[in-house]
Design a protein around this motif. Structure first.
Motif, short mmCIF file in Angstrom:
data_model
loop_
_atom_site.label_atom_id
_atom_site.label_comp_id
_atom_site.label_asym_id
_atom_site.label_seq_id
_atom_site.Cartn_x
_atom_site.Cartn_y
_atom_site.Cartn_z
N ASN A 13 0.82 -1.22 0.00
CA ASN A 13 0.00 0.00 0.00
C ASN A 13 0.85 1.27 0.00
N ASN A 14 2.14 1.09 -0.32
CA ASN A 14 3.08 2.21 -0.45
C ASN A 14 3.27 2.98 0.86
N ASP A 15 3.17 2.29 1.99
CA ASP A 15 3.39 2.91 3.29
C ASP A 15 4.82 2.68 3.76
N LYS A 16 5.27 3.51 4.67
CA LYS A 16 6.61 3.35 5.25
C LYS A 16 6.55 2.35 6.41
N ILE A 17 7.68 1.67 6.64
CA ILE A 17 7.76 0.70 7.74
C ILE A 17 9.03 0.95 8.53
N GLY A 18 8.89 1.01 9.86
CA GLY A 18 10.05 1.15 10.74
C GLY A 18 10.06 0.01 11.75
#
Length: 288
Positions: free
Chosen positions: A116-121
Motif C-alpha cells: 500500500n506504499n506505506d513506510k515501515i520502521g
C-alpha cells in the motif's frame, strides 16, 4: 548462522509472507488503515454511474458538457513494528519458538504496508531499545527488517515495555500505525500505553505457547528463567506452586488485556499452535 543460511531463511519467510500479504492481507490492511483524507487528482468527462456530487460546474460550463473531479486517497502512512526480543521469546514446545512466529507476523504486516506504499520502521526492545530502524518504503527495506528479526542478538534478556513506548513517543512525532509484538509477561506500563495509544493507532499482538499457561505435574524439575538465566529446582507436584504460577500468569495476561482495552488500543492473541493468519484476518475485518 552463516550468510548463506541467513539469506535462505530470509527468502523462505519472504515467499510465505508476501503471498499472504498479496492475496489475503493487502486489501484488508488498506481497508482497515485509511489515509489522512482525499486529495484532488484531476478532472475528466462525466461517465454514467459517476457521483453527480463530484461534478465540477465551472469546467462543465466552460466545455458545455459535464465533467467531474477525481479524488485519490492521501495515504503516506507509517507503520512501526515494536518487537520484544527478550529471553522469554525463545520459548516454544511445539514446532516453533515464539520469536519465529513473531518474525512471520511482522514480515506479513510489513509486506502488507509495502503493498500500500506505506513506510515501515522497526524497534527491537528488551528492557531498553536494542535497535531502531527509521521508517522507509520498499521491498529491500522490508528484507533488511526480516534479516534483523532473524539474526539480531540482544544485549539484555529482560523486558521493559514502558521504556520502549517512551522511545516510540520520542522518535515518532506524527501519528503512526503501531504493532507491538510480545508475550506481554510484564507490568507497570498501563499509564505510558494510554499516552501512546492516544496519539498512535496501536495494536498489541500477544504471541504465546499453550504450555506457558500452567505447569504440569512432573515432580521435581530443574527450570531456567529465560530473562534472568537463573536455574532453580521446582516441585511441580506441589498444588500450591502450580496454583501460584497460574495465578501469576493470568494476572499478567489480564493486565495486558485491561491496559490495552482501557487505552482504546486493539489486541490480537496468537497461540503458537493456532493460525496467526486467521487471527490477523479476523482483526482486520472487524476493524474495517
Amino acid at each position: 548462522m552463516d550468510t548463506k543460511e541467513l539469506l535462505k531463511k530470509v527468502r523462505k519467510i519472504e515467499i510465505k509472507t508476501r503471498r499472504l500479504s498479496n492475496h489475503i492481507f493487502g486489501g484488508e490492511y488498506h481497508s482497515t488503515f485509511k489515509g489522512r483524507g482525499m486529495t484532488f487528482s484531476e478532472v475528466r468527462q462525466y461517465q454514467y454511474g459517476d457521483d453527480v456530487r463530484n461534478i465540477d460546474w465551472n469546467v462543465t460550463a466552460r466545455y458545455n458538457e459535464p465533467h467531474i473531479k477525481i479524488f485519490e486517497e492521501e495515504r503516506e502512512l507509517t507503520m512501526m513494528l515494536m518487537v520484544d526480543v527478550s529471553g522469554s521469546e525463545w520459548f516454544g514446545t511445539d514446532e516453533q519458538f515464539k520469536n519465529e512466529v513473531i518474525t512471520e507476523i511482522a514480515a506479513t504486516l510489513a509486506f502488507s504496508a509495502t503493498q500500500n506504499n506505506d513506510k515501515i520502521g522497526l524497534i527491537l526492545f528488551t528492557d531498553g531499545v536494542e535497535l531502531y530502524i527509521p521508517p522507509k518504503k520498499g521491498r529491500f527495506h522490508v528484507l533488511r527488517i526480516i534479516r534483523e528479526l532473524l539474526e539480531f542478538k540482544p544485549k539484555s534478556k529482560k523486558t521493559d515495555i514502558t521504556n520502549a513506548l517512551k522511545f516510540l513517543s520520542g522518535v515518532m512525532k506524527k501519528r503512526a500505525i503501531v504493532f507491538m509484538l510480545s508475550d506481554f509477561i510484564a507490568h507497570d506500563y498501563q499509564q505510558t500505553l494510554k499516552i501512546v495509544a492516544n496519539k498512535h493507532d496501536l495494536t498489541g499482538i500477544r504471541v504465546y505457547d499453550k504450555h506457558e499457561e500452567s505447569i504440569p505435574n512432573l515432580g521435581i524439575v530443574q527450570m531456567r528463567d529465560e530473562e534472568t538465566n537463573e536455574y532453580m529446582l521446582v516441585n511441580t507436584a506441589s498444588k500450591k506452586i502450580r496454583t501460584d504460577y497460574s495465578k501469576y500468569y493470568n494476572e499478567r495476561v489480564n493486565y495486558y488485556k485491561d491496559s490495552f482495552t482501557k487505552s482504546g488500543a486493539g489486541t490480537i492473541d496468537c497461540r503458537l499452535d493456532e493460525s496467526y493468519v486467521t487471527k490477523l484476518l479476523g482483526y482486520f475485518k472487524h476493524r474495517a
